[in-house]
Design a protein around this motif. Sequence first.
Motif, PDB file in Angstrom:
ATOM      1  N   ASN A 151       4.989  -3.092 -16.933  1.00 50.06           N
ATOM      2  CA  ASN A 151       3.764  -2.296 -17.071  1.00 50.06           C
ATOM      3  C   ASN A 151       3.828  -1.304 -18.220  1.00 50.06           C
TER       4      ASN A 151
ATOM      5  N   PRO B 248       1.083   0.186  -6.509  1.00 52.59           N
ATOM      6  CA  PRO B 248       0.585  -0.003  -5.149  1.00 52.59           C
ATOM      7  C   PRO B 248      -0.800  -0.647  -5.174  1.00 52.59           C
ATOM      8  N   SER B 249      -1.141  -1.336  -4.078  1.00 56.29           N
ATOM      9  CA  SER B 249      -2.474  -1.941  -4.035  1.00 56.29           C
ATOM     10  C   SER B 249      -3.438  -0.997  -3.326  1.00 56.29           C
TER      11      SER B 249
ATOM     12  N   VAL C 296       0.849  -1.199   0.000  1.00 62.96           N
ATOM     13  CA  VAL C 296       0.000   0.000   0.000  1.00 62.96           C
ATOM     14  C   VAL C 296       0.881   1.244   0.000  1.00 62.96           C
ATOM     15  N   LEU C 297       0.524   2.198  -0.840  1.00 60.73           N
ATOM     16  CA  LEU C 297       1.289   3.444  -0.924  1.00 60.73           C
ATOM     17  C   LEU C 297       1.234   4.181   0.415  1.00 60.73           C
TER      18      LEU C 297
ATOM     19  N   ILE D  73      -3.074  12.707  -5.246  1.00 66.86           N
ATOM     20  CA  ILE D  73      -4.001  11.885  -4.473  1.00 66.86           C
ATOM     21  C   ILE D  73      -4.103  12.373  -3.038  1.00 66.86           C
TER      22      ILE D  73
ATOM     23  N   THR E 104      -7.109   1.381  -9.857  1.00 63.53           N
ATOM     24  CA  THR E 104      -5.657   1.179  -9.967  1.00 63.53           C
ATOM     25  C   THR E 104      -5.152   1.352 -11.398  1.00 63.53           C
ATOM     26  N   GLN E 105      -5.888   0.754 -12.350  1.00 65.27           N
ATOM     27  CA  GLN E 105      -5.474   0.842 -13.750  1.00 65.27           C
ATOM     28  C   GLN E 105      -5.428   2.305 -14.221  1.00 65.27           C
TER      29      GLN E 105
ATOM     30  N   ASN F 157     -11.034   8.482  -1.936  1.00 62.77           N
ATOM     31  CA  ASN F 157      -9.853   9.209  -2.376  1.00 62.77           C
ATOM     32  C   ASN F 157     -10.242  10.242  -3.421  1.00 62.77           C
TER      33      ASN F 157
ATOM     34  N   TYR G  11      -2.406   4.119 -11.938  1.00 67.48           N
ATOM     35  CA  TYR G  11      -1.017   3.660 -12.076  1.00 67.48           C
ATOM     36  C   TYR G  11      -0.740   2.989 -13.418  1.00 67.48           C
ATOM     37  N   GLY G  12      -1.784   2.754 -14.224  1.00 68.62           N
ATOM     38  CA  GLY G  12      -1.639   2.044 -15.484  1.00 68.62           C
ATOM     39  C   GLY G  12      -0.838   2.833 -16.507  1.00 68.62           C
ATOM     40  N   PRO G  13      -0.462   2.159 -17.602  1.00 65.59           N
ATOM     41  CA  PRO G  13       0.380   2.803 -18.616  1.00 65.59           C
ATOM     42  C   PRO G  13      -0.316   3.991 -19.282  1.00 65.59           C
TER      43      PRO G  13
ATOM     44  N   PRO H 261       2.641   7.672 -15.382  1.00 63.27           N
ATOM     45  CA  PRO H 261       2.045   8.508 -14.339  1.00 63.27           C
ATOM     46  C   PRO H 261       3.070   8.920 -13.274  1.00 63.27           C
TER      47      PRO H 261
ATOM     48  N   PHE I 297     -10.841   1.307  -5.777  1.00 64.60           N
ATOM     49  CA  PHE I 297      -9.833   2.242  -6.272  1.00 64.60           C
ATOM     50  C   PHE I 297      -9.456   1.897  -7.720  1.00 64.60           C
TER      51      PHE I 297
ATOM     52  N   SER J 206       3.192   3.101 -24.308  1.00 63.25           N
ATOM     53  CA  SER J 206       2.764   3.630 -23.011  1.00 63.25           C
ATOM     54  C   SER J 206       3.653   3.058 -21.929  1.00 63.25           C
ATOM     55  N   ALA J 207       3.800   3.841 -20.848  1.00 63.50           N
ATOM     56  CA  ALA J 207       4.609   3.408 -19.716  1.00 63.50           C
ATOM     57  C   ALA J 207       3.786   3.561 -18.455  1.00 63.50           C
ATOM     58  N   GLY J 208       3.775   2.513 -17.636  1.00 62.85           N
ATOM     59  CA  GLY J 208       3.025   2.562 -16.384  1.00 62.85           C
ATOM     60  C   GLY J 208       3.964   2.701 -15.210  1.00 62.85           C
TER      61      GLY J 208
ATOM     62  N   THR K 284      -2.669  -2.416 -18.375  1.00 64.06           N
ATOM     63  CA  THR K 284      -1.474  -2.969 -17.750  1.00 64.06           C
ATOM     64  C   THR K 284      -1.274  -4.410 -18.216  1.00 64.06           C
TER      65      THR K 284
ATOM     66  N   LYS L 140     -12.415   4.004  -1.854  1.00 66.01           N
ATOM     67  CA  LYS L 140     -11.133   3.318  -1.697  1.00 66.01           C
ATOM     68  C   LYS L 140     -11.250   1.822  -1.991  1.00 66.01           C
TER      69      LYS L 140
END
Lengths: 230, 294
Positions: free
Chosen positions: B215, B244-245, A109-110, A203, A188-189, A219, A192-194, A133, A186, B237-239, B143, A183
């Motif tokens: 990613n 993080p979860s 977890v961040l 955030i 995620t894709q 969030n 944090y995805g490409p 990102p 969340f 593309s770059a992830g 991803t 949350k």
Amino acid sequence: MNQRSTRARARPLAFAALAVLTALHLVAALTFLFLLTTVPPDLDLQTGPRSSAPAPQPAGSLPAPGPADPQGAPAPPGSAQSLRATELEIPALDIHQYLLELGVDPTGVLQPPVRPDVAGWFSGAAAPGEPGPTVIAGHVDSTSGPGVFYDLKDLVRGDRVVLRRSDGQTATYRVTSVLTVDKDQFPTQQVYGPTPGPELRLITCGGTFDRATGHYLRNVVVSGVLADGP
Amino acid sequence: MKATPPGSFVGRVLVHRALTVLLAVAGLLLAGPAVAGATQGDSYLRLAHLSPDTPNVDVYVASVSDPARSFVVPGVGYGAVSPYQPLPSGSYVISMRGAGAAPDSPAVISTSVDARPGGAYTVAGVGMSAELGLAVLSDKLETPAAGKASVRVINGAASAPAVDVGPANGPTWAGPVKFGTDTPYVDVPLGTWNLKVTSPDGGPELTTPCQLDANSTYTVLLVDRGGALKAELLTDSAGSAVVPSGGVNAGYGGMADRVDIDPAALAGVLIMVVAAGLVLAVWQRRARNSARGR
């Protein structure tokens, strides 16, 4: 007759006066309510702040850059590994901050900065101006007042966010969206995805504060694309 | 006694006007600002010239919904691939004209792109000029699987009618890829590879190093440069290298119970209250006047 007419005219005036008085009462009541609810909720007036709460921070000054978070992830492999984000500027919110370096905890977890008045750059994601990102996290509040990102939800499409890097170059991003997300769902894709180009994610927390867990349920995620890069 | 005193009439008109204005202002204040913080994302567009015998072109990108966002990329030659350009999502018409041709001259070729929020597109002129086409490719932003990168191949090299692409001494990732075509993305292991391009039917071959990061998604582009086949790795593309979860716990709750009073809304409520008082006053006066009139 003359006297009666004056009294007839005086009545509506009395009503108007009553209305104004009611309005004033309303203001007073709301002000009272406001003051009542802004007493820090977890500040015990007898014993002072809870021991678990972070020490209050001086507000208004540019906090000094601190050491990297102990849990900070090692720099990712790739060309950008030597570059770091060092400063954050959001003119629309009057924010100008040095940035800490953030990582993930053992569960992945961040981890945001411990201090509520500073923001941090997640070193596991892109450096400013690099494709992908770039992730900045900061607190919405402390135990007693606003945090560095209290006003984050007020950003609008088109607002500018400037990040300075360790090599002195700056990357300017243009806000494209402001989202409030659960949350437990969340995106995620999305966060944090490409991405094809350099993008920004700011955030913080939002929504309802769950006193049982001590965490907000949502969030606020601000996204942006590079407008002017190194 | 029957006639309402003129002063009273004027007074009533004034009260009515004041009421109208007050209510309008209150309504505006209560309605608040129009949709603060739009949630619409942008799109990305990348342009490529992959037609070996087509001379340089000017590429026109016209926004259907907002012509002011239109732009021209002049003098694009064979083998050129532009960086990604972020654009508001929406419909665009992409046209190619010979370099230097008048903007109102007929386009050599054109196509439309429906750019979705969060989408990325590569628009490429492909094939020999006799059968020039504009390919609209949707670029992958999902991803890749853990420990993998996503790779596709675009063959823009006339010298290689069909190629296989994969690591040297390893399984083929894609092929045969015919000239003027592209492949879907395939997930391949991360790391540094010696990428090998072979022509099963006896065409040119080459080996080139490439690095695939976590990613991220890539295009292996085949072009002829200076009479020789080249394989170039484009980052689509770059992830985040570390994902993080879940969400981020970034609040201590000190502002959680603060009633967020919008000053405009408060003013609106106050004006409503004052207006209600005035309405009552006018009513009262009317009732009195009509009682007196009877």
